[in-house]
Design a protein around this motif. Structure first.
Motif, PDB file in Angstrom:
ATOM      1  N   ASP A 188     -56.879 -41.019 -31.545  1.00  0.00           N
ATOM      2  CA  ASP A 188     -56.224 -42.320 -31.220  1.00  0.00           C
ATOM      3  C   ASP A 188     -57.161 -43.214 -30.312  1.00  0.00           C
ATOM      4  O   ASP A 188     -57.567 -44.152 -30.569  1.00  0.00           O
ATOM      5  N   ASP A 189     -57.471 -42.429 -29.002  1.00  0.00           N
ATOM      6  CA  ASP A 189     -58.104 -43.297 -28.070  1.00  0.00           C
ATOM      7  C   ASP A 189     -59.691 -43.347 -28.396  1.00  0.00           C
ATOM      8  O   ASP A 189     -60.202 -44.487 -28.004  1.00  0.00           O
ATOM      9  N   VAL A 190     -59.954 -42.327 -29.251  1.00  0.00           N
ATOM     10  CA  VAL A 190     -61.368 -42.470 -29.801  1.00  0.00           C
ATOM     11  C   VAL A 190     -61.529 -43.680 -30.795  1.00  0.00           C
ATOM     12  O   VAL A 190     -62.511 -44.820 -30.585  1.00  0.00           O
ATOM     13  N   TRP A 191     -60.648 -44.060 -31.656  1.00  0.00           N
ATOM     14  CA  TRP A 191     -60.820 -44.945 -32.604  1.00  0.00           C
ATOM     15  C   TRP A 191     -60.605 -46.529 -31.765  1.00  0.00           C
ATOM     16  O   TRP A 191     -61.076 -47.407 -32.114  1.00  0.00           O
ATOM     17  N   GLY A 192     -59.658 -46.444 -30.640  1.00  0.00           N
ATOM     18  CA  GLY A 192     -59.430 -47.482 -29.946  1.00  0.00           C
ATOM     19  C   GLY A 192     -60.831 -47.907 -29.365  1.00  0.00           C
ATOM     20  O   GLY A 192     -61.148 -49.197 -29.139  1.00  0.00           O
ATOM     21  N   VAL A 193     -61.375 -46.844 -28.758  1.00  0.00           N
ATOM     22  CA  VAL A 193     -62.686 -47.344 -28.180  1.00  0.00           C
ATOM     23  C   VAL A 193     -63.860 -47.838 -29.065  1.00  0.00           C
ATOM     24  O   VAL A 193     -64.629 -48.856 -28.909  1.00  0.00           O
ATOM     25  N   LEU A 194     -63.862 -47.123 -30.237  1.00  0.00           N
ATOM     26  CA  LEU A 194     -64.739 -47.696 -31.122  1.00  0.00           C
ATOM     27  C   LEU A 194     -64.446 -49.072 -32.039  1.00  0.00           C
ATOM     28  O   LEU A 194     -65.391 -49.872 -31.967  1.00  0.00           O
ATOM     29  N   GLU A 195     -63.190 -49.371 -32.047  1.00  0.00           N
ATOM     30  CA  GLU A 195     -62.609 -50.718 -32.371  1.00  0.00           C
ATOM     31  C   GLU A 195     -63.135 -51.934 -31.568  1.00  0.00           C
ATOM     32  O   GLU A 195     -63.718 -52.957 -31.769  1.00  0.00           O
ATOM     33  N   GLN A 196     -62.687 -51.442 -30.370  1.00  0.00           N
ATOM     34  CA  GLN A 196     -63.249 -52.460 -29.088  1.00  0.00           C
ATOM     35  C   GLN A 196     -64.634 -52.612 -28.946  1.00  0.00           C
ATOM     36  O   GLN A 196     -64.782 -53.774 -28.738  1.00  0.00           O
ATOM     37  N   THR A 197     -65.460 -51.743 -29.142  1.00  0.00           N
ATOM     38  CA  THR A 197     -66.783 -51.769 -29.025  1.00  0.00           C
ATOM     39  C   THR A 197     -67.450 -52.139 -30.161  1.00  0.00           C
ATOM     40  O   THR A 197     -68.710 -52.766 -30.168  1.00  0.00           O
ATOM     41  N   GLN A 198     -66.850 -51.981 -31.135  1.00  0.00           N
ATOM     42  CA  GLN A 198     -67.660 -52.455 -32.698  1.00  0.00           C
ATOM     43  C   GLN A 198     -68.715 -51.617 -32.917  1.00  0.00           C
ATOM     44  O   GLN A 198     -69.812 -51.952 -33.650  1.00  0.00           O
ATOM     45  N   VAL A 199     -68.985 -50.306 -32.479  1.00  0.00           N
ATOM     46  CA  VAL A 199     -69.921 -49.397 -32.498  1.00  0.00           C
ATOM     47  C   VAL A 199     -69.630 -48.822 -34.154  1.00  0.00           C
ATOM     48  O   VAL A 199     -68.515 -48.265 -34.257  1.00  0.00           O
ATOM     49  N   PRO A 200     -70.830 -48.900 -35.137  1.00  0.00           N
ATOM     50  CA  PRO A 200     -70.285 -48.667 -36.357  1.00  0.00           C
ATOM     51  C   PRO A 200     -70.058 -46.895 -36.473  1.00  0.00           C
ATOM     52  O   PRO A 200     -70.898 -46.325 -35.726  1.00  0.00           O
ATOM     53  N   VAL A 201     -69.259 -46.456 -37.456  1.00  0.00           N
ATOM     54  CA  VAL A 201     -69.142 -45.109 -37.833  1.00  0.00           C
ATOM     55  C   VAL A 201     -69.516 -44.984 -39.397  1.00  0.00           C
ATOM     56  O   VAL A 201     -68.740 -45.539 -40.058  1.00  0.00           O
ATOM     57  N   VAL A 202     -70.348 -43.986 -39.259  1.00  0.00           N
ATOM     58  CA  VAL A 202     -70.600 -43.617 -40.875  1.00  0.00           C
ATOM     59  C   VAL A 202     -69.657 -42.461 -41.005  1.00  0.00           C
ATOM     60  O   VAL A 202     -69.703 -41.626 -40.329  1.00  0.00           O
ATOM     61  N   ILE A 203     -68.756 -42.518 -41.998  1.00  0.00           N
ATOM     62  CA  ILE A 203     -67.867 -41.801 -42.171  1.00  0.00           C
ATOM     63  C   ILE A 203     -67.648 -41.096 -43.561  1.00  0.00           C
ATOM     64  O   ILE A 203     -67.811 -41.782 -44.531  1.00  0.00           O
ATOM     65  N   HIS A 204     -68.004 -39.781 -43.698  1.00  0.00           N
ATOM     66  CA  HIS A 204     -67.890 -39.043 -44.879  1.00  0.00           C
ATOM     67  C   HIS A 204     -66.336 -38.768 -45.228  1.00  0.00           C
ATOM     68  O   HIS A 204     -65.952 -37.634 -44.685  1.00  0.00           O
ATOM     69  N   CYS A 205     -65.717 -39.627 -46.003  1.00  0.00           N
ATOM     70  CA  CYS A 205     -64.418 -39.479 -46.244  1.00  0.00           C
ATOM     71  C   CYS A 205     -63.811 -39.265 -47.593  1.00  0.00           C
ATOM     72  O   CYS A 205     -62.590 -39.023 -48.090  1.00  0.00           O
ATOM     73  N   GLY A 206     -64.984 -39.548 -48.609  1.00  0.00           N
ATOM     74  CA  GLY A 206     -64.547 -39.153 -49.819  1.00  0.00           C
ATOM     75  C   GLY A 206     -64.541 -37.587 -50.261  1.00  0.00           C
ATOM     76  O   GLY A 206     -64.894 -36.866 -49.401  1.00  0.00           O
ATOM     77  N   SER A 207     -64.084 -37.545 -51.529  1.00  0.00           N
ATOM     78  CA  SER A 207     -63.799 -36.204 -51.736  1.00  0.00           C
ATOM     79  C   SER A 207     -64.655 -35.233 -52.364  1.00  0.00           C
ATOM     80  O   SER A 207     -64.764 -34.078 -52.844  1.00  0.00           O
ATOM     81  N   GLY A 208     -66.066 -36.177 -52.625  1.00  0.00           N
ATOM     82  CA  GLY A 208     -67.395 -35.355 -53.111  1.00  0.00           C
ATOM     83  C   GLY A 208     -68.087 -34.970 -51.910  1.00  0.00           C
ATOM     84  O   GLY A 208     -68.093 -35.288 -50.757  1.00  0.00           O
ATOM     85  N   PRO A 209     -68.734 -33.551 -52.187  1.00  0.00           N
ATOM     86  CA  PRO A 209     -68.896 -33.027 -53.709  1.00  0.00           C
ATOM     87  C   PRO A 209     -67.646 -32.064 -53.876  1.00  0.00           C
ATOM     88  O   PRO A 209     -67.503 -31.653 -55.061  1.00  0.00           O
ATOM     89  N   ALA A 210     -66.823 -31.822 -52.899  1.00  0.00           N
ATOM     90  CA  ALA A 210     -65.625 -31.024 -53.335  1.00  0.00           C
ATOM     91  C   ALA A 210     -64.842 -31.392 -52.204  1.00  0.00           C
ATOM     92  O   ALA A 210     -64.782 -31.985 -51.100  1.00  0.00           O
ATOM     93  N   PRO A 211     -63.186 -31.722 -52.756  1.00  0.00           N
ATOM     94  CA  PRO A 211     -62.103 -32.235 -51.953  1.00  0.00           C
ATOM     95  C   PRO A 211     -61.778 -31.307 -50.807  1.00  0.00           C
ATOM     96  O   PRO A 211     -62.044 -30.051 -50.958  1.00  0.00           O
ATOM     97  N   GLY A 212     -61.599 -31.857 -49.564  1.00  0.00           N
ATOM     98  CA  GLY A 212     -61.001 -31.291 -48.548  1.00  0.00           C
ATOM     99  C   GLY A 212     -59.716 -31.730 -48.248  1.00  0.00           C
ATOM    100  O   GLY A 212     -58.989 -32.542 -48.893  1.00  0.00           O
ATOM    101  N   GLU A 213     -59.038 -31.007 -47.148  1.00  0.00           N
ATOM    102  CA  GLU A 213     -57.427 -31.295 -47.145  1.00  0.00           C
ATOM    103  C   GLU A 213     -57.089 -32.712 -46.601  1.00  0.00           C
ATOM    104  O   GLU A 213     -56.061 -33.190 -46.828  1.00  0.00           O
ATOM    105  N   TYR A 214     -58.249 -33.237 -45.762  1.00  0.00           N
ATOM    106  CA  TYR A 214     -57.994 -34.634 -45.409  1.00  0.00           C
ATOM    107  C   TYR A 214     -58.802 -35.582 -45.818  1.00  0.00           C
ATOM    108  O   TYR A 214     -58.994 -36.850 -45.540  1.00  0.00           O
ATOM    109  N   THR A 215     -59.691 -35.283 -46.979  1.00  0.00           N
ATOM    110  CA  THR A 215     -60.267 -36.334 -47.407  1.00  0.00           C
ATOM    111  C   THR A 215     -59.783 -37.271 -48.492  1.00  0.00           C
ATOM    112  O   THR A 215     -58.584 -36.867 -48.977  1.00  0.00           O
TER     113      THR A 215
END
Length: 302
Positions: free
Chosen positions: A158-185
């Motif tokens: 929570d606090d990590v996302w808060g800092v990143l939102e405040q500072t607007q430093v971009p995050v490259v996030i691998h969140c799609g389910s390829g090449p294989a789905p994960g529990e949280y993708t």
């Protein structure tokens, strides 16, 4: 072409010339690649070993096209005319991210054309070391939901996302389910994350493979959500998760929110193929110029 140890060189003069010809035709002096991997050697060796084993998450043969030592990989990108690149690194367990961030800061200091890259993991110290990484010059973060096997909604972040939102430093996030789905993708956790932190600067890796339409919609709905082209549209990716052609008019309309990424060096084809794969979408030279250079130059001030 081989060196004295029998390892193939990471690029040929012919390929470098082909990449240069590609960008010169567009009137570009070079390009920006937001999704390249540089890591401590022991970590990268393990990543390559996983690719070599065609591990269960991959499900297919995946030869590394640019297997070489660190300096030769940097030299390859420069030969291709890449003006700025990243050192996407990511932890798979606790007590690893802060060490990776130190390595990333050192790598960035040694290579000023690298966008200094940092990362994080859900752990009690995460907010502290993320803030410290930003203070020390981090320009982009990598979050790998699949490999890290963590939820982006973990309260420890929570606090990590808060800092990143405040500072607007971009995050490259691998969140799609390829090449294989994960529990949280998948798109659902990211949609909820953006409801809580609506101004997060996220770059969804791989165009959100394979949940293309859902992640495209998130980029349409949120000003600071972008997509990167990493591996998308290539022959290799089209075999397993083809990009729906009916979505291309929406991709064209998002011209200013799509960034070029290659996944170099961990790709099973030539670098120039990734460029030609974007071009053959037929979205026009202005779109290609924005994707290869202008969008990332504006986002990162390069």
């Amino acid at each position: 072409m081989c060196d004295d140890h029998g390892a193939t060189t990471p690029f040929s003069e012919a390929e470098a010339a082909a990449v240069s010809a590609f960008t010169e035709r567009l009137g570009l002096d070079g390009m920006i690649d937001v999704h390249t991997h540089f890591m401590p050697k022991p970590v990268l060796d393990k990543v390559w070993a996983y690719f070599d084993s065609a591990g269960p998450m991959l499900g297919r043969e995946w030869p590394i096209a640019y297997r070489a030592d660190e300096e030769r990989r940097v030299a390859a990108l420069r030969a291709f005319g890449v003006q700025a690149f990243s050192s996407m690194l990511y932890p798979h367990k606790a007590d690893m991210a802060e060490w990776l961030n130190g390595w990333g800061a050192d790598f960035g200091a040694r290579h000023p054309d690298c966008l200094q890259t940092a990362t994080f993991f859900p752990e009690p110290t995460a907010a502290r070391y993320v803030a410290e990484a930003i203070e020390n010059g981090a320009e982009v973060f990598k979050s790998h939901i699949q490999v890290g096997a963590y939820s982006p909604l973990d309260p420890l972040l929570d606090d990590v996302w808060g800092v990143l939102e405040q500072t607007q430093v971009p995050v490259v996030i691998h969140c799609g389910s390829g090449p294989a789905p994960g529990e949280y993708t998948g798109p659902a956790p990211i949609r909820e994350l953006l409801q809580r932190f609506p101004k997060l600067s996220l770059i969804v890796a791989h165009m959100g493979t394979p949940e293309y339409e859902e992640f495209l919609a998130l980029a349409e709905e949120h000003d600071e959500v972008r997509l990167d082209t990493t591996m998308s549209f290539t022959d290799f990716s089209e075999e397993g998760a083809p990009y729906p052609p009916e979505l291309l008019p929406r991709v064209a309309a998002l011209q200013e929110k799509i960034l070029f990424g290659s996944d170099f060096p961990n790709i099973p084809y030539s670098y120039v193929h990734a460029l030609r794969a974007c071009e053959r979408l037929g979205l026009g030279d202005d779109w290609i110029r924005s994707v290869l250079h202008h969008n990332a130059a504006a986002l990162f001030g390069r």
